[in-house]
Design a protein around this motif. Structure first.
Motif, mmCIF file in Angstrom:
data_model
loop_
_atom_site.group_PDB
_atom_site.id
_atom_site.type_symbol
_atom_site.label_atom_id
_atom_site.label_comp_id
_atom_site.label_asym_id
_atom_site.label_seq_id
_atom_site.Cartn_x
_atom_site.Cartn_y
_atom_site.Cartn_z
ATOM 1 N N SER A 59 0.852 -1.194 0.000
ATOM 2 C CA SER A 59 0.000 0.000 0.000
ATOM 3 C C SER A 59 0.887 1.243 0.000
ATOM 4 C CB SER A 59 -0.878 0.030 1.251
ATOM 5 O OG SER A 59 -1.788 -1.036 1.220
ATOM 6 N N TRP A 60 0.489 2.229 -0.794
ATOM 7 C CA TRP A 60 1.258 3.464 -0.946
ATOM 8 C C TRP A 60 0.345 4.671 -0.788
ATOM 9 C CZ3 TRP A 60 6.436 2.815 -1.468
ATOM 10 C CH2 TRP A 60 6.877 1.564 -1.880
ATOM 11 N N SER A 61 0.891 5.754 -0.222
ATOM 12 C CA SER A 61 0.176 7.027 -0.105
ATOM 13 C C SER A 61 0.973 8.098 -0.827
ATOM 14 C CB SER A 61 0.024 7.438 1.365
ATOM 15 O OG SER A 61 -0.826 6.535 2.028
ATOM 16 N N ARG A 74 -5.417 13.272 0.622
ATOM 17 C CA ARG A 74 -5.035 11.873 0.801
ATOM 18 C C ARG A 74 -5.339 11.118 -0.484
ATOM 19 N NH1 ARG A 74 -8.303 7.750 2.775
ATOM 20 N NH2 ARG A 74 -7.101 5.875 3.071
ATOM 21 N N THR A 76 -4.217 7.173 -2.378
ATOM 22 C CA THR A 76 -3.520 5.905 -2.143
ATOM 23 C C THR A 76 -3.488 5.057 -3.410
ATOM 24 O OG1 THR A 76 -5.528 4.750 -1.452
ATOM 25 C CG2 THR A 76 -4.246 5.867 0.271
ATOM 26 N N GLY A 87 -7.394 2.099 -5.210
ATOM 27 C CA GLY A 87 -7.022 3.099 -4.231
ATOM 28 C C GLY A 87 -8.076 4.170 -4.073
ATOM 29 N N SER A 160 2.519 2.828 3.082
ATOM 30 C CA SER A 160 1.501 3.069 4.109
ATOM 31 C C SER A 160 0.924 1.740 4.576
ATOM 32 C CB SER A 160 0.389 3.982 3.571
ATOM 33 O OG SER A 160 -0.273 3.360 2.490
#
Length: 161
Positions: A59-61, A74, A76, A87, A160
């Motif tokens: 998971s990436w933000s 925000r 993702t 996302g 994340s």
């Protein structure tokens, strides 16, 4: 009769180098540059750079969009083992095919997005984020961050939970 002549000509052409191996080797040496011509006998050949592996299932933000830090929004991204990217874009959720390619290439298929109503700022951020994601053609991992680069922008994402 023509067929036999054609076959005989092919066999003769193949036999010529076998009859004159020194001459064929001399011709190959003339075509190949020497080590000196290539830059000296001590030239080291660089080792091939090892191909990086795209982090599937992580998971990436988003922390930067087009070089600008993202504090108040925000977004993702997760690319699973089935090459499905999902996302949150800042207002809506999305999904698309996401393909890490050879030589750190990247391709994202058409993006499906939910249609929630959000404020103008959130929608503008989401549009820029999804455009940068959709046009991403290269990826890299630098200092633990995922970089996606394409014609519509650059995304920097941090790992994340």
């Amino acid at each position: 009769m023509m067929r036999r002549l054609g076959l005989a000509a092919v066999l003769a052409a193949l036999a010529v180098p076998m009859l004159m191996p020194e001459e064929a080797a001399a011709q190959r040496r003339q075509q190949m540059p020497s080590r000196t011509e290539l830059g000296g006998g001590n030239t080291q050949i660089p080792e091939a750079q090892q191909e990086k592996t795209f982090p599937l299932g992580a998971s990436w933000s988003v922390v930067q969009l087009n070089g600008k830090p993202v504090y108040d929004r925000r977004a993702t991204l997760l690319v699973d083992k089935n090459l499905r990217g999902t996302g949150f874009g800042g207002c809506n959720t999305f999904s698309a095919s996401a393909y890490p390619l050879r030589q750190q290439g990247f391709a994202v298929g058409p993006i499906a997005v939910t249609k929630r109503t959000c404020d103008k700022g959130a929608l503008e951020f989401e549009r820029a984020f999804l455009m940068a994601l959709r046009t991403a053609s290269k990826w890299d991992l630098v200092n633990g961050r995922l970089l996606l680069k394409g014609s519509a922008g650059e995304l920097t994402l941090s790992r994340s939970l």
